[in-house]
Scaffold this motif. Structure first.
Motif, mmCIF file in Angstrom:
data_model
loop_
_atom_site.group_PDB
_atom_site.id
_atom_site.type_symbol
_atom_site.label_atom_id
_atom_site.label_comp_id
_atom_site.label_asym_id
_atom_site.label_seq_id
_atom_site.Cartn_x
_atom_site.Cartn_y
_atom_site.Cartn_z
ATOM 1 N N LEU A 257 -11.128 -0.701 33.761
ATOM 2 C CA LEU A 257 -12.418 -0.048 33.536
ATOM 3 C C LEU A 257 -12.949 0.595 34.807
ATOM 4 N N ALA A 258 -13.402 1.820 34.710
ATOM 5 C CA ALA A 258 -14.039 2.502 35.835
ATOM 6 C C ALA A 258 -15.386 1.850 36.118
ATOM 7 N N PRO A 259 -15.906 1.970 37.337
ATOM 8 C CA PRO A 259 -17.201 1.360 37.664
ATOM 9 C C PRO A 259 -18.304 1.772 36.682
ATOM 10 N N GLY A 260 -18.956 0.783 36.087
ATOM 11 C CA GLY A 260 -20.045 1.024 35.155
ATOM 12 C C GLY A 260 -19.623 1.234 33.718
ATOM 13 N N ARG A 261 -18.329 1.484 33.460
ATOM 14 C CA ARG A 261 -17.865 1.741 32.093
ATOM 15 C C ARG A 261 -17.864 0.456 31.268
ATOM 16 N N LEU A 262 -18.390 0.527 30.048
ATOM 17 C CA LEU A 262 -18.484 -0.624 29.160
ATOM 18 C C LEU A 262 -17.280 -0.715 28.228
ATOM 19 N N SER A 263 -16.886 -1.935 27.921
ATOM 20 C CA SER A 263 -15.856 -2.210 26.916
ATOM 21 C C SER A 263 -16.390 -3.329 26.033
ATOM 22 N N VAL A 264 -16.581 -3.031 24.746
ATOM 23 C CA VAL A 264 -17.238 -3.973 23.839
ATOM 24 C C VAL A 264 -16.239 -4.480 22.809
ATOM 25 N N GLY A 265 -16.063 -5.794 22.740
ATOM 26 C CA GLY A 265 -15.254 -6.425 21.711
ATOM 27 C C GLY A 265 -16.146 -7.090 20.684
ATOM 28 N N LYS A 266 -15.536 -7.869 19.782
ATOM 29 C CA LYS A 266 -16.317 -8.521 18.735
ATOM 30 C C LYS A 266 -17.290 -9.535 19.317
ATOM 31 N N ASN A 267 -16.836 -10.281 20.338
ATOM 32 C CA ASN A 267 -17.666 -11.348 20.900
ATOM 33 C C ASN A 267 -17.785 -11.277 22.415
ATOM 34 N N ASP A 268 -17.449 -10.126 22.998
ATOM 35 C CA ASP A 268 -17.536 -10.026 24.457
ATOM 36 C C ASP A 268 -17.862 -8.608 24.889
ATOM 37 N N VAL A 269 -18.423 -8.522 26.093
ATOM 38 C CA VAL A 269 -18.786 -7.231 26.677
ATOM 39 C C VAL A 269 -18.340 -7.234 28.132
ATOM 40 N N PHE A 270 -17.525 -6.236 28.502
ATOM 41 C CA PHE A 270 -17.058 -6.120 29.872
ATOM 42 C C PHE A 270 -17.584 -4.827 30.481
ATOM 43 N N VAL A 271 -17.748 -4.834 31.813
ATOM 44 C CA VAL A 271 -18.153 -3.623 32.525
ATOM 45 C C VAL A 271 -17.326 -3.519 33.793
ATOM 46 N N ASP A 295 -24.575 -9.979 21.397
ATOM 47 C CA ASP A 295 -25.622 -9.674 20.412
ATOM 48 C C ASP A 295 -26.359 -8.400 20.803
ATOM 49 N N TRP A 296 -26.637 -8.254 22.093
ATOM 50 C CA TRP A 296 -27.286 -7.023 22.571
ATOM 51 C C TRP A 296 -26.425 -5.804 22.263
ATOM 52 N N ALA A 297 -25.124 -5.891 22.533
ATOM 53 C CA ALA A 297 -24.225 -4.751 22.327
ATOM 54 C C ALA A 297 -24.141 -4.377 20.856
ATOM 55 N N ARG A 298 -24.109 -5.387 19.963
ATOM 56 C CA ARG A 298 -24.074 -5.074 18.534
ATOM 57 C C ARG A 298 -25.336 -4.329 18.112
ATOM 58 N N GLY A 299 -26.489 -4.799 18.617
ATOM 59 C CA GLY A 299 -27.738 -4.137 18.265
ATOM 60 C C GLY A 299 -27.845 -2.741 18.833
ATOM 61 N N ALA A 300 -27.278 -2.533 20.015
ATOM 62 C CA ALA A 300 -27.355 -1.217 20.671
ATOM 63 C C ALA A 300 -26.343 -0.239 20.111
ATOM 64 N N ARG A 301 -25.307 -0.737 19.400
ATOM 65 C CA ARG A 301 -24.254 0.125 18.844
ATOM 66 C C ARG A 301 -23.677 1.040 19.926
ATOM 67 N N ILE A 302 -23.094 0.412 20.917
ATOM 68 C CA ILE A 302 -22.580 1.125 22.073
ATOM 69 C C ILE A 302 -21.362 1.954 21.680
ATOM 70 N N GLY A 303 -21.368 3.225 22.049
ATOM 71 C CA GLY A 303 -20.280 4.131 21.705
ATOM 72 C C GLY A 303 -19.203 4.169 22.771
ATOM 73 N N ASP A 304 -18.054 4.717 22.411
ATOM 74 C CA ASP A 304 -16.967 4.859 23.385
ATOM 75 C C ASP A 304 -17.412 5.716 24.562
ATOM 76 N N GLY A 305 -17.072 5.262 25.747
ATOM 77 C CA GLY A 305 -17.393 6.043 26.948
ATOM 78 C C GLY A 305 -18.755 5.774 27.524
ATOM 79 N N GLU A 306 -19.567 4.965 26.851
ATOM 80 C CA GLU A 306 -20.888 4.660 27.422
ATOM 81 C C GLU A 306 -20.748 3.674 28.580
ATOM 82 N N GLY A 307 -21.752 3.711 29.447
ATOM 83 C CA GLY A 307 -21.695 2.838 30.609
ATOM 84 C C GLY A 307 -23.059 2.440 31.105
#
Length: 310
Positions: A257-271, A295-307
């Motif tokens: 992952l590039a600095p600041g880039r988000l990766s969202v799984g079913k139960n985890d969030v990486f940056v 839970d925050w990521a599910r509510g925010a509906r984070i899209g691909d490439g967001e960071g």
């Protein structure tokens, strides 16, 4: 000895309790900062030390400034032998320092001369120190530079926040301060000048200092979050709004992952960071309560490439 205790926040209460329980010394009065506005309705609230002193039936002095003449006059009337201090929060002038025969003795949450200043615990976590502690020293007009009576050490655990560490130091330091009063009273303890080498400074960490730089290495990000928890709170920016970071964990195996880039799984969030990723565990969005990052990521509906970070 006849004591006047000076302190303000919750972290100072264990030391006051230890002195009250010692049975060897008389706590004749407490000095604390004036009541401050807080809570719902912004009403005036007494400090935790003031509350504890009132429960114990001890006189409470709340000078706007410790150089105020009415405060100094009352201090002279009480005639303390020594004034133990824990996180009082105001600079003591020479005219006040000269009142007690044995001076004002401060409990400072570092192993002096390391981390002199307002935020020793935060800076020790931020620096990645493995060992810290508390020191009692005679206050002089320099910044935490007076001769030292005694120390206790405390290991910094890999997951410690500043709040965790400060809680343990408050109780360990309370025993140290009580023992220091005993040693001063019976003459068995003499203050030793601090060495000239090893001086480091710990200025207050403000909100801007707590802004996470995702190009920094993962360990630096983790330390910043832990150092700024609970206050002032590490933060980043997501979709133009602040996102508070409460708990993260370095994940060395994630290097994609590039600095600041988000990766969202079913139960985890990486940056991504400047080295490897960190997992976001607990966050707090603006106007929301703290929540699990997943839970925050599910509510925010984070899209691909967001960071994070703007």
């Amino acid at each position: 000895m006849r004591l006047v205790f000076a302190g303000t926040p919750e972290v100072a209460v264990p030391a006051l309790d230890a002195l009250l329980a010692s049975g060897r010394h008389e706590v004749a009065a407490v000095v604390t900062r004036p009541d401050a506005h807080g809570g719902r309705g912004r009403r005036l609230i007494a400090s935790p030390v003031a509350e504890r002193a009132m429960e114990a039936g001890i006189e409470v002095l709340k000078p706007n400034r410790p150089r105020d003449e009415d405060f100094l006059a009352r201090l002279r009337e009480i005639a303390p032998d020594c004034c133990p201090v824990v996180a009082y929060g105001a600079l003591l002038p020479r005219v006040a320092l000269d009142v007690p025969a044995h001076g004002w003795v401060n409990l400072h949450f570092s192993l002096l001369p390391a981390w002199r200043g307002a935020a020793p615990v935060q800076h020790s976590v931020l620096a990645g120190d493995e060992i810290t502690g508390a020191s009692t020293f005679l206050i002089e007009e320099g910044l935490d530079s007076g001769p030292v009576y005694g120390t206790v050490t405390e290991q910094i655990r890999p997951t410690d926040t500043s709040g965790d560490l400060l809680t343990r130091l408050a109780f360990a330091g309370a025993g140290l301060l009580a023992a220091t009063m005993d040693g001063i009273e019976d003459g068995s303890l003499k203050a030793v000048p601090q060495p000239a080498e090893g001086v480091t400074l710990a200025p207050k960490i403000n909100v801007e200092d707590a802004h996470v730089d995702w190009s920094a290495p993962a360990l630096r990000v983790d330390r910043l979050v832990r150092a700024c928890t609970p206050a002032p709170g590490a933060w980043t920016v997501f979709r133009g709004e602040r996102l508070k970071l409460i708990h993260v964990a370095p994940v060395p195996e994630r290097t994609d992952l590039a600095p600041g880039r988000l990766s969202v799984g079913k139960n985890d969030v990486f940056v991504g960071t400047g080295s490897y990723a960190v997992e976001l565990l607990w966050v707090q969005a603006q106007g929301k309560k703290p929540m699990r990052a997943a839970d925050w990521a599910r509510g925010a509906r984070i899209g691909d490439g967001e960071g994070l970070g703007g």
